[in-house]
Design a protein around this motif. Sequence first.
Motif, PDB file in Angstrom:
ATOM      1  N   LEU A   1      11.918   2.640   3.712  1.00 58.48           N
ATOM      2  CA  LEU A   1      10.980   1.848   2.912  1.00 58.48           C
ATOM      3  C   LEU A   1      10.460   0.656   3.694  1.00 58.48           C
ATOM      4  CD1 LEU A   1       9.530   1.357   0.274  1.00 58.48           C
ATOM      5  CD2 LEU A   1      11.624   0.323  -0.642  1.00 58.48           C
ATOM      6  N   ASP A   2      11.339   0.007   4.429  1.00 62.09           N
ATOM      7  CA  ASP A   2      10.910  -1.124   5.270  1.00 62.09           C
ATOM      8  C   ASP A   2       9.888  -0.664   6.308  1.00 62.09           C
ATOM      9  OD1 ASP A   2      12.604  -2.818   3.905  1.00 62.09           O
ATOM     10  OD2 ASP A   2      14.219  -2.705   5.407  1.00 62.09           O
ATOM     11  N   GLU A   3      10.174   0.473   6.925  1.00 58.04           N
ATOM     12  CA  GLU A   3       9.254   1.016   7.926  1.00 58.04           C
ATOM     13  C   GLU A   3       7.897   1.347   7.305  1.00 58.04           C
ATOM     14  OE1 GLU A   3       9.049   4.809  11.040  1.00 58.04           O
ATOM     15  OE2 GLU A   3      10.140   4.999   9.142  1.00 58.04           O
ATOM     16  N   ALA A   4       7.938   1.969   6.129  1.00 56.84           N
ATOM     17  CA  ALA A   4       6.699   2.364   5.461  1.00 56.84           C
ATOM     18  C   ALA A   4       5.889   1.156   5.024  1.00 56.84           C
ATOM     19  CB  ALA A   4       7.023   3.253   4.260  1.00 56.84           C
ATOM     20  N   GLU A   5       6.556   0.159   4.500  1.00 62.76           N
ATOM     21  CA  GLU A   5       5.836  -1.026   4.024  1.00 62.76           C
ATOM     22  C   GLU A   5       5.076  -1.694   5.161  1.00 62.76           C
ATOM     23  OE1 GLU A   5       6.696  -4.780   1.103  1.00 62.76           O
ATOM     24  OE2 GLU A   5       8.258  -4.272   2.549  1.00 62.76           O
ATOM     25  N   LYS A   6       5.701  -1.829   6.296  1.00 59.16           N
ATOM     26  CA  LYS A   6       5.036  -2.440   7.449  1.00 59.16           C
ATOM     27  C   LYS A   6       3.796  -1.629   7.846  1.00 59.16           C
ATOM     28  CE  LYS A   6       6.002  -4.081  12.160  1.00 59.16           C
ATOM     29  NZ  LYS A   6       4.850  -3.426  12.804  1.00 59.16           N
ATOM     30  N   MET A   7       3.938  -0.305   7.902  1.00 58.67           N
ATOM     31  CA  MET A   7       2.832   0.555   8.294  1.00 58.67           C
ATOM     32  C   MET A   7       1.683   0.492   7.294  1.00 58.67           C
ATOM     33  SD  MET A   7       1.453   2.854  10.291  1.00 58.67           S
ATOM     34  CE  MET A   7       2.768   3.466  11.345  1.00 58.67           C
ATOM     35  N   LEU A   8       2.009   0.529   6.005  1.00 59.44           N
ATOM     36  CA  LEU A   8       0.962   0.617   4.988  1.00 59.44           C
ATOM     37  C   LEU A   8       0.205  -0.700   4.815  1.00 59.44           C
ATOM     38  CD1 LEU A   8       2.955   2.940   2.633  1.00 59.44           C
ATOM     39  CD2 LEU A   8       0.763   3.486   3.700  1.00 59.44           C
ATOM     40  N   VAL A   9       0.851  -1.808   5.051  1.00 58.95           N
ATOM     41  CA  VAL A   9       0.127  -3.076   5.046  1.00 58.95           C
ATOM     42  C   VAL A   9      -0.886  -3.094   6.194  1.00 58.95           C
ATOM     43  CG1 VAL A   9       0.342  -5.575   5.412  1.00 58.95           C
ATOM     44  CG2 VAL A   9       1.917  -4.394   3.865  1.00 58.95           C
ATOM     45  N   GLU A  10      -0.480  -2.538   7.329  1.00 59.54           N
ATOM     46  CA  GLU A  10      -1.402  -2.445   8.461  1.00 59.54           C
ATOM     47  C   GLU A  10      -2.557  -1.496   8.148  1.00 59.54           C
ATOM     48  OE1 GLU A  10       0.908  -1.168  11.762  1.00 59.54           O
ATOM     49  OE2 GLU A  10       2.104  -3.014  11.885  1.00 59.54           O
ATOM     50  N   VAL A  11      -2.258  -0.378   7.502  1.00 62.56           N
ATOM     51  CA  VAL A  11      -3.276   0.638   7.217  1.00 62.56           C
ATOM     52  C   VAL A  11      -4.333   0.114   6.245  1.00 62.56           C
ATOM     53  CG1 VAL A  11      -3.651   2.859   6.053  1.00 62.56           C
ATOM     54  CG2 VAL A  11      -1.842   2.632   7.766  1.00 62.56           C
ATOM     55  N   PHE A  12      -3.881  -0.569   5.208  1.00 61.58           N
ATOM     56  CA  PHE A  12      -4.825  -1.033   4.180  1.00 61.58           C
ATOM     57  C   PHE A  12      -5.385  -2.425   4.461  1.00 61.58           C
ATOM     58  CE2 PHE A  12      -2.434   2.206   1.745  1.00 61.58           C
ATOM     59  CZ  PHE A  12      -3.505   2.972   1.322  1.00 61.58           C
ATOM     60  N   GLY A  13      -4.713  -3.174   5.300  1.00 63.96           N
ATOM     61  CA  GLY A  13      -5.185  -4.528   5.575  1.00 63.96           C
ATOM     62  C   GLY A  13      -5.095  -5.446   4.370  1.00 63.96           C
ATOM     63  N   ARG A  14      -4.252  -5.103   3.436  1.00 63.19           N
ATOM     64  CA  ARG A  14      -4.036  -5.905   2.221  1.00 63.19           C
ATOM     65  C   ARG A  14      -2.672  -5.535   1.648  1.00 63.19           C
ATOM     66  NH1 ARG A  14      -8.842  -3.671  -1.570  1.00 63.19           N
ATOM     67  NH2 ARG A  14      -7.713  -4.789  -3.195  1.00 63.19           N
ATOM     68  N   ASN A  15      -2.114  -6.375   0.819  1.00 59.75           N
ATOM     69  CA  ASN A  15      -0.753  -6.131   0.321  1.00 59.75           C
ATOM     70  C   ASN A  15      -0.698  -5.835  -1.175  1.00 59.75           C
ATOM     71  OD1 ASN A  15      -1.221  -8.630  -0.799  1.00 59.75           O
ATOM     72  ND2 ASN A  15       0.148  -9.743   0.614  1.00 59.75           N
ATOM     73  N   ASP A  16      -1.850  -5.485  -1.769  1.00 62.34           N
ATOM     74  CA  ASP A  16      -1.850  -5.174  -3.203  1.00 62.34           C
ATOM     75  C   ASP A  16      -2.060  -3.683  -3.479  1.00 62.34           C
ATOM     76  OD1 ASP A  16      -4.467  -5.031  -2.382  1.00 62.34           O
ATOM     77  OD2 ASP A  16      -5.293  -6.058  -4.143  1.00 62.34           O
ATOM     78  N   VAL A  17      -1.877  -2.834  -2.465  1.00 59.87           N
ATOM     79  CA  VAL A  17      -2.015  -1.388  -2.659  1.00 59.87           C
ATOM     80  C   VAL A  17      -0.634  -0.738  -2.727  1.00 59.87           C
ATOM     81  CG1 VAL A  17      -2.926   0.775  -1.716  1.00 59.87           C
ATOM     82  CG2 VAL A  17      -4.254  -1.346  -1.520  1.00 59.87           C
ATOM     83  N   PHE A  18       0.138  -0.875  -1.671  1.00 59.35           N
ATOM     84  CA  PHE A  18       1.478  -0.276  -1.642  1.00 59.35           C
ATOM     85  C   PHE A  18       2.422  -1.083  -2.518  1.00 59.35           C
ATOM     86  CE2 PHE A  18       5.713   0.028   0.443  1.00 59.35           C
ATOM     87  CZ  PHE A  18       5.953   1.366   0.135  1.00 59.35           C
ATOM     88  N   ASP A  19       3.086  -0.384  -3.453  1.00 61.18           N
ATOM     89  CA  ASP A  19       4.019  -1.032  -4.367  1.00 61.18           C
ATOM     90  C   ASP A  19       5.442  -0.614  -3.987  1.00 61.18           C
ATOM     91  OD1 ASP A  19       5.523  -2.068  -6.406  1.00 61.18           O
ATOM     92  OD2 ASP A  19       4.269  -1.294  -8.026  1.00 61.18           O
TER      93      ASP A  19
END
Length: 471
Positions: free
Chosen positions: A65-83
Amino acid sequence: MTKENLILLADAYKYSHHKLYIPGTQYIYSYLESRGGKFDETVFYGLQYFLKEYLSGEVFTIEKLDEAEKMLVEVFGRNDVFDRSRFEYIITKHGGRLPVRIKAVPEGTVVPVRNVLMTIENTDPECFWLPNFLETLLMQVWYPSTVATLSREIKKVVTKYYEDTASVASFAGINFVLNDFGFRGASSPESAGIGGSAHLVNFAGSDTLPASVFAKRYYHAPIAPGFSLPATEHSVCTLLGEEGELEIFKYILDTYPTGVIACVSDSYNIFRACEEYWGTALKNQILKRKGTLVIRPDSGDPVNTLLKVFEILMDKFGYTTNEKGYKVLPPQVRVIQGDGISYSSIPGIFEALKQAGVSAENLALGMGGALLQRVNRDTQEFAFKCSYAIINGEAVNVHKMPVELDANGHLRTSFKKSKSGKLSLIHENNQFKTVEETTVPDTANMLQTVFENGNVIREYTFNEVRGKAAL
C-alpha cells in the motif's frame, strides 16, 4: 515467488471510482463474455492462473500500500484520487485477502459466443468498488482463451483433411500436426507460458518449454504436456557452407540413428536437398533408420514449395496409397512446414495437397507468431460489464444499450449491448444459454464458484481441461 503489487494492477482511472459510484452503492456484480469475433465459440481457459498467481491469499499489505500510494500520487499529480483507506480496510478487516466471489464455467468448456463465462461480486458491502477494480487483470483471460480457441479451430481444419485423405491408422498423430514455434515471437516469457499452454489444450507438439512448465505449475499436469524432438536450425546446417551441406546432413543422420529427427533443408536449395541429398546420396541410410527424418522447408510460398517437395520425395522414396486413395511416403520420411503458417493459410495448404493426391498424414506444421502473438482482445470481442447492483438496499438490474449508425445512416442497437441482472449459464437440449440466475436452480448453473474471499475454491487439472475442449 514474490507476487506483483495487485494494488497497482488496474487501469489508472479506476482509482477514482470509489468516489464516482453513486452514494449508497453496496454491491456490484459484473460478468465476462465473448461478444463475437472471428469464431462462433470460445474455449474458456486461463482463469486459474490469474487466481493462483495474483488473487489468492494475502495480496494487500501495508508495504504494498505504501508503494502504491507513492506511485499513484505521482501518476495523478494530486492526492484526492487514491483513497488509501479503502485498501487499509481490506488489510484490517480481511487480512489483506480479497472479499469477492468469482464464478466461472469449467475451464476447457467450449461456449458459443455471447454467453456469460465468468461473474464477480463483492462479499463485503464496503468493498463495492472492488469487483470492477479487478477487471483489468481478470480481463486478461482473453489471451489464453483466444489462443486455445484459435488452436482448436485449426484442429478442426486438420481433422477435416485427415478424415478426407488420411488413413485411419494415422489419426493418432493428429495431436502432433500443429507444433508451437512461438516462444521467440511472444511478447514475454510469461506470455509464452500462458499462450503456449493454451495451445497444448488441443495439441501435444511444442517447442515452447514455458508452456509445459505453466501447465504443471498451475494446472497439475502430471507430466509435461508438450513434446518436442531433436531438430536443426540454420546455424547447424550452414557451418560448412553450401558445398558442405551434404556432409552435415549425413552427420545429423549418424548422430541420431534412431527416432525422429527434423532437419531444416532450405539453407541453399530445398529442391536439390530433397532430390540429390536426402533422396539420392542418403536415401538408403534414411530407409534403414529405425525412425523418421522430418524434412523442413523454411522459405518460399508454402503451397508451391510443398507441392514440389512432395513430388520430389515421392519420386525418390516411392509411396503407398492408403485406403482413401491418397499417397503416403514411407514412414521414414515426413515433412514439416514452419514458415508462413496461420489460420488463413492452413486450409489452402491441405487443400492443395488433397488435389495433388497427397495424404494429410505426410505433413506436420509449425506455427509461431500467428499462434501466440497475432491475436488480441477483439479477436473474440471479450467484454467485462456490470449487470447488477444493490444501492441503499435496493436491487438494480444494470445494462448498457448503445445505438450506432448503420451503412445507410439508420440508428440500430450496437452489438455492444450488455446483459442485465445476475446470470447463469445453462446447457439444455444440446445448447448453451445465458439466463437470469433466479430462473434456474443452482444445480443447473454451469458457473461454479472458483474463488471466494481470497481462496481458490475449485481447481481444474490440465487433463480435465483437455477433456472438455476435445473435438
